[in-house]
Design a protein around this motif. Structure first.
Motif, PDB file in Angstrom:
ATOM      1  N   TYR A   1       0.881  -1.171   0.000  1.00  0.00           N
ATOM      2  CA  TYR A   1       0.000   0.000   0.000  1.00  0.00           C
ATOM      3  C   TYR A   1       0.917   1.220   0.000  1.00  0.00           C
ATOM      4  O   TYR A   1       1.604   1.492   0.981  1.00  0.00           O
ATOM      5  CB  TYR A   1      -0.885  -0.048   1.241  1.00  0.00           C
ATOM      6  CG  TYR A   1      -1.889   1.079   1.411  1.00  0.00           C
ATOM      7  CD1 TYR A   1      -3.256   0.842   1.276  1.00  0.00           C
ATOM      8  CD2 TYR A   1      -1.491   2.363   1.750  1.00  0.00           C
ATOM      9  CE1 TYR A   1      -4.189   1.851   1.478  1.00  0.00           C
ATOM     10  CE2 TYR A   1      -2.412   3.380   1.947  1.00  0.00           C
ATOM     11  CZ  TYR A   1      -3.756   3.125   1.809  1.00  0.00           C
ATOM     12  OH  TYR A   1      -4.678   4.126   2.016  1.00  0.00           O
TER      13      TYR A   1
ATOM     14  N   GLU B   1      -2.427   5.366  -2.351  1.00  0.00           N
ATOM     15  CA  GLU B   1      -3.182   6.379  -1.621  1.00  0.00           C
ATOM     16  C   GLU B   1      -2.925   7.748  -2.249  1.00  0.00           C
ATOM     17  O   GLU B   1      -1.788   8.209  -2.323  1.00  0.00           O
ATOM     18  CB  GLU B   1      -2.751   6.380  -0.152  1.00  0.00           C
ATOM     19  CG  GLU B   1      -3.627   7.238   0.741  1.00  0.00           C
ATOM     20  CD  GLU B   1      -3.244   7.046   2.204  1.00  0.00           C
ATOM     21  OE1 GLU B   1      -3.868   6.201   2.870  1.00  0.00           O
ATOM     22  OE2 GLU B   1      -2.296   7.725   2.657  1.00  0.00           O
TER      23      GLU B   1
ATOM     24  N   THR C   1      -6.698   4.946  -3.684  1.00  0.00           N
ATOM     25  CA  THR C   1      -7.348   4.981  -2.374  1.00  0.00           C
ATOM     26  C   THR C   1      -7.447   6.420  -1.876  1.00  0.00           C
ATOM     27  O   THR C   1      -6.491   7.198  -2.011  1.00  0.00           O
ATOM     28  CB  THR C   1      -6.537   4.164  -1.352  1.00  0.00           C
ATOM     29  OG1 THR C   1      -6.393   2.840  -1.839  1.00  0.00           O
ATOM     30  CG2 THR C   1      -7.227   4.125  -0.010  1.00  0.00           C
TER      31      THR C   1
ATOM     32  N   PHE D   1      -8.047   8.976   1.430  1.00  0.00           N
ATOM     33  CA  PHE D   1      -7.702   8.936   2.859  1.00  0.00           C
ATOM     34  C   PHE D   1      -8.496   9.999   3.614  1.00  0.00           C
ATOM     35  O   PHE D   1      -8.741  11.104   3.109  1.00  0.00           O
ATOM     36  CB  PHE D   1      -6.209   9.195   3.031  1.00  0.00           C
ATOM     37  CG  PHE D   1      -5.727   9.173   4.458  1.00  0.00           C
ATOM     38  CD1 PHE D   1      -5.420   7.967   5.078  1.00  0.00           C
ATOM     39  CD2 PHE D   1      -5.594  10.344   5.185  1.00  0.00           C
ATOM     40  CE1 PHE D   1      -4.970   7.933   6.384  1.00  0.00           C
ATOM     41  CE2 PHE D   1      -5.153  10.325   6.494  1.00  0.00           C
ATOM     42  CZ  PHE D   1      -4.843   9.117   7.107  1.00  0.00           C
TER      43      PHE D   1
ATOM     44  N   THR E   1      -9.472   4.659   3.054  1.00  0.00           N
ATOM     45  CA  THR E   1      -8.775   4.404   4.317  1.00  0.00           C
ATOM     46  C   THR E   1      -9.095   5.538   5.279  1.00  0.00           C
ATOM     47  O   THR E   1      -8.922   6.713   4.925  1.00  0.00           O
ATOM     48  CB  THR E   1      -7.253   4.338   4.114  1.00  0.00           C
ATOM     49  OG1 THR E   1      -6.945   3.256   3.236  1.00  0.00           O
ATOM     50  CG2 THR E   1      -6.534   4.128   5.435  1.00  0.00           C
TER      51      THR E   1
ATOM     52  N   PHE F   1     -10.305   0.307   4.642  1.00  0.00           N
ATOM     53  CA  PHE F   1      -9.185  -0.044   5.513  1.00  0.00           C
ATOM     54  C   PHE F   1      -9.223   0.912   6.703  1.00  0.00           C
ATOM     55  O   PHE F   1      -9.469   2.117   6.538  1.00  0.00           O
ATOM     56  CB  PHE F   1      -7.844   0.094   4.798  1.00  0.00           C
ATOM     57  CG  PHE F   1      -7.697  -0.786   3.591  1.00  0.00           C
ATOM     58  CD1 PHE F   1      -8.183  -2.090   3.594  1.00  0.00           C
ATOM     59  CD2 PHE F   1      -7.061  -0.318   2.454  1.00  0.00           C
ATOM     60  CE1 PHE F   1      -8.038  -2.904   2.486  1.00  0.00           C
ATOM     61  CE2 PHE F   1      -6.909  -1.124   1.346  1.00  0.00           C
ATOM     62  CZ  PHE F   1      -7.401  -2.424   1.347  1.00  0.00           C
TER      63      PHE F   1
ATOM     64  N   ASP G   1      -6.998   2.575   9.614  1.00  0.00           N
ATOM     65  CA  ASP G   1      -5.681   2.877  10.172  1.00  0.00           C
ATOM     66  C   ASP G   1      -5.833   3.188  11.655  1.00  0.00           C
ATOM     67  O   ASP G   1      -6.398   4.235  12.020  1.00  0.00           O
ATOM     68  CB  ASP G   1      -5.054   4.088   9.468  1.00  0.00           C
ATOM     69  CG  ASP G   1      -4.305   3.697   8.201  1.00  0.00           C
ATOM     70  OD1 ASP G   1      -4.452   2.550   7.759  1.00  0.00           O
ATOM     71  OD2 ASP G   1      -3.591   4.557   7.638  1.00  0.00           O
TER      72      ASP G   1
ATOM     73  N   CYS H   1     -15.361  -3.386   8.910  1.00  0.00           N
ATOM     74  CA  CYS H   1     -14.013  -3.431   8.345  1.00  0.00           C
ATOM     75  C   CYS H   1     -13.356  -4.779   8.636  1.00  0.00           C
ATOM     76  O   CYS H   1     -13.476  -5.318   9.731  1.00  0.00           O
ATOM     77  CB  CYS H   1     -13.164  -2.302   8.924  1.00  0.00           C
ATOM     78  SG  CYS H   1     -11.514  -2.198   8.220  1.00  0.00           S
TER      79      CYS H   1
ATOM     80  N   GLN I   1       2.136  -0.665   4.569  1.00  0.00           N
ATOM     81  CA  GLN I   1       2.000   0.687   4.051  1.00  0.00           C
ATOM     82  C   GLN I   1       3.359   1.381   4.133  1.00  0.00           C
ATOM     83  O   GLN I   1       4.067   1.256   5.138  1.00  0.00           O
ATOM     84  CB  GLN I   1       0.958   1.480   4.838  1.00  0.00           C
ATOM     85  CG  GLN I   1      -0.449   0.924   4.709  1.00  0.00           C
ATOM     86  CD  GLN I   1      -1.496   1.837   5.336  1.00  0.00           C
ATOM     87  OE1 GLN I   1      -1.167   2.859   5.942  1.00  0.00           O
ATOM     88  NE2 GLN I   1      -2.754   1.482   5.186  1.00  0.00           N
TER      89      GLN I   1
END
Length: 571
Positions: A45, A81, A109, A111, A139, A178, A180, A207, A272
């Motif tokens: 990622y 991302e 992605t 964020f 995310t 996702f 975090d 999730c 990541q």
């Protein structure tokens, strides 16, 4: 493999073909695989375009970000991302460009954060922006450390609701989500019970991929190992369906890569990170190190061997786009990662590469380099001559003569291990093979200064190219700039490819400080063309003379890489 809500999860049981294994252990320093073997799959990622941009002096325009994203897509990085929609115009423009761009291998992605405290999810601007930006993978981060919850001045229960409701809202809009877990490792060390509750809230929201973050970058590998194992075990025990873990590590203790690899060995299936380790403070986990370690050292499936060979060009492309000087000592992809200087080392490498190399540099798109300096021996000279295409016969006396000459020049202040362009020219001169593309007849440089404007320079130069004499003049911001402009002006009509070369760095070093303004100086010029960066050197008591030596060598070296000059030579 098993899919949950569109998220790739299970990592065991994936077989690879023999074409994707590493051949010839003497060349690659890896054991040859005699049969198919299962490989754990790790999803990469990339957050260069978001977290990487938080690094000091790092900036990418939306157009830059698209170019980098396409290079990452070519590497088949699963997730890229792109930024925080709604946070700034740069991110919004990027997602507009994404909608007009086709990606073959990667998912872009978006964020963002959980909802704001005491705000319904349907009215939260961040969550609405994540939905409206148009990408299918999102995310979000939330607080895992009760310290941060207290700083926000909300209750621990409200924080859990923010996580659960935000994930559920995005899942209800058919997004791959996702989570975090920000500051997770610090939070777990302080209050493991509450840190685990935050993860459970994300799972309760729907999730199935949780990213454990070492946001402060202060956790050490032994704690990463224990916590990741404990969390993985607890989650698999608490939920009937599997929960995937990932790692997001910062590099404040220089441990981001080690922590990422440790987490993968303890159950994580996603890493990541950023290209070149760019990121806030000391940066993020460097994917240019993570990828070859996982693929080549641990035999895990994070990328194909063919794509891994694109790693160094990708690293250089991102550096160039960020306008950052590439770090020579960067593992795997750095210019010095496979460089050898000591004569004993070079002699051994020529016989058996793995004697002083942990892997074949070709596997990551890099190359072996042998440096020549006062520490060199005949092996260095032989290797460099072959590498640079300089013919040297087997007469050991000639090798010894070249080594002696180089050592004498380095005693005078030259440093050929950092100026390979000048080294090639020197070796050609010492072996009678140097064919100059131009000869200097004379030059004159004048500096003017008045009270109304800063110093500016004029240079007039007279050179000979074959039977043709060129006399040109040019201005510059300084004497070296003026000389560069005048020489370029004289040569580009004859050698138009010189337009692709330009100076990128100029370094001056005083060699004998106690001599004051009469001291000898060393000048190193870095030039680059469309393919590479190369250095040339000059040494003299006169800074203009030293600069001219380095400047002339840079043009001679560039021209030596090209074919014959164009027909303009006879005009």
């Amino acid at each position: 493999m098993v899919l949950f809500s569109g998220i790739f999860f299970s990592v065991n049981g994936l077989n690879t073909s023999m074409a994707d294994t590493i051949e010839n252990p003497k060349e690659t320093c890896h054991k040859k695989q005699e049969k198919k073997s299962p490989m754990k799959t790790v999803n990469l990622y990339d957050t260069t375009l978001r977290d990487g941009m938080q690094g000091e002096n790092i900036f990418f325009s939306p157009e830059d970000k698209i170019k980098i994203a396409l290079r990452l897509d070519d590497m088949a990085i699963p997730y890229i991302e792109g930024g925080w929609p709604g946070a700034n115009p740069n991110a919004m423009r990027f997602f507009e460009l994404v909608s007009q761009t086709q990606f073959k291998n990667s998912k872009i992605t978006a964020f963002g954060s959980t909802r704001r405290p005491h705000t319904p999810v349907e009215k939260d601007d961040t969550l609405k922006a994540l939905i409206s930006c148009g990408v299918g993978t999102v995310t979000i981060f939330g607080k895992s450390w009760d310290l941060h919850v207290n700083i926000m001045e909300i209750t621990l229960e409200e924080n859990l609701a923010m996580i659960r409701e935000s994930v559920a809202f995005l899942m209800d809009h058919d997004r791959e989500v996702f989570y975090d877990a920000e500051h997770f490792y610090d939070g777990y060390l302080d209050n493991p019970e509450y840190a685990m509750k935050t993860l459970k809230s994300a799972v309760d929201g729907g999730c199935r991929t949780l990213i454990l973050c070492d946001t402060n970058g202060g956790t050490l590998p032994h704690d990463i190992e224990k916590i990741t194992r404990d969390v993985d075990k607890a989650l698999q025990k608490s939920f009937q369906e599997p929960i995937a873990l990932g790692i997001h590590a910062h590099n404040d203790c220089g441990m981001a890569v080690a922590n990422s690899v440790t987490a993968v060995r303890c159950g994580a299936t996603m890493v990541q990170g950023t290209i070149n380790g760019y990121g806030e403070r000391c940066g993020n986990a460097d994917l240019t190190a993570v990828m070859p370690i996982l693929r080549l050292k641990l035999q895990m499936n994070c990328c194909s061997l063919d794509n891994l060979k694109k790693l160094r060009p990708l690293s250089r492309f991102v550096s160039e786009t960020a306008n950052m000087t590439p770090l020579n000592s960067r593992p795997f992809v750095g210019h010095s990662a496979f460089a050898h200087k000591g004569g004993i080392h070079v002699s051994a490498v020529m016989k058996e590469a793995r004697a002083y190399e942990h892997m074949d540099p070709v596997l990551v798109g890099n190359a072996r380099r042998v440096l020549v300096s006062e520490q060199s021996g005949k092996s260095n000279i032989k290797y460099k001559a072959r590498e640079m295409g300089v013919a040297i016969d087997g007469d050991s006396r000639k090798h010894h003569g070249i080594v002696s000459n180089i050592k004498e020049l380095e005693d005078e202040g030259y440093q050929f291990d950092v100026a390979e362009g000048s080294l090639k020219i020197l070796m050609e001169k010492l072996t009678g093979q140097f064919q100059p593309h131009f000869d200097l007849e004379s030059f004159r440089v004048t500096i003017e200064k008045d009270k109304e404007r800063p110093c500016y320079a004029h240079a007039m130069i007279k050179i000979r190219v074959g039977d043709t004499v060129e006399i040109t003049a040019a201005e510059g911001d300084g004497p070296v700039s003026a000389l560069d402009n005048a020489l370029r002006k004289a040569l580009t009509n004859i050698f138009p490819d010189l337009n692709a070369m330009h100076l990128v760095d100029f370094k001056v070093r005083v060699l004998e400080g106690d001599a004051g303004t009469n001291a000898k100086v060393r000048v190193i010029i870095s030039s680059r063309d469309e393919n590479d960066i190369f250095n040339t050197i000059g040494v003299s008591e006169d800074i203009i003379e030293a600069s001219w030596q380095a400047l002339a060598d840079s043009f001679q070296y560039k021209l030596s890489l090209q074919n014959q000059p164009t027909d303009n030579l006879n005009t």
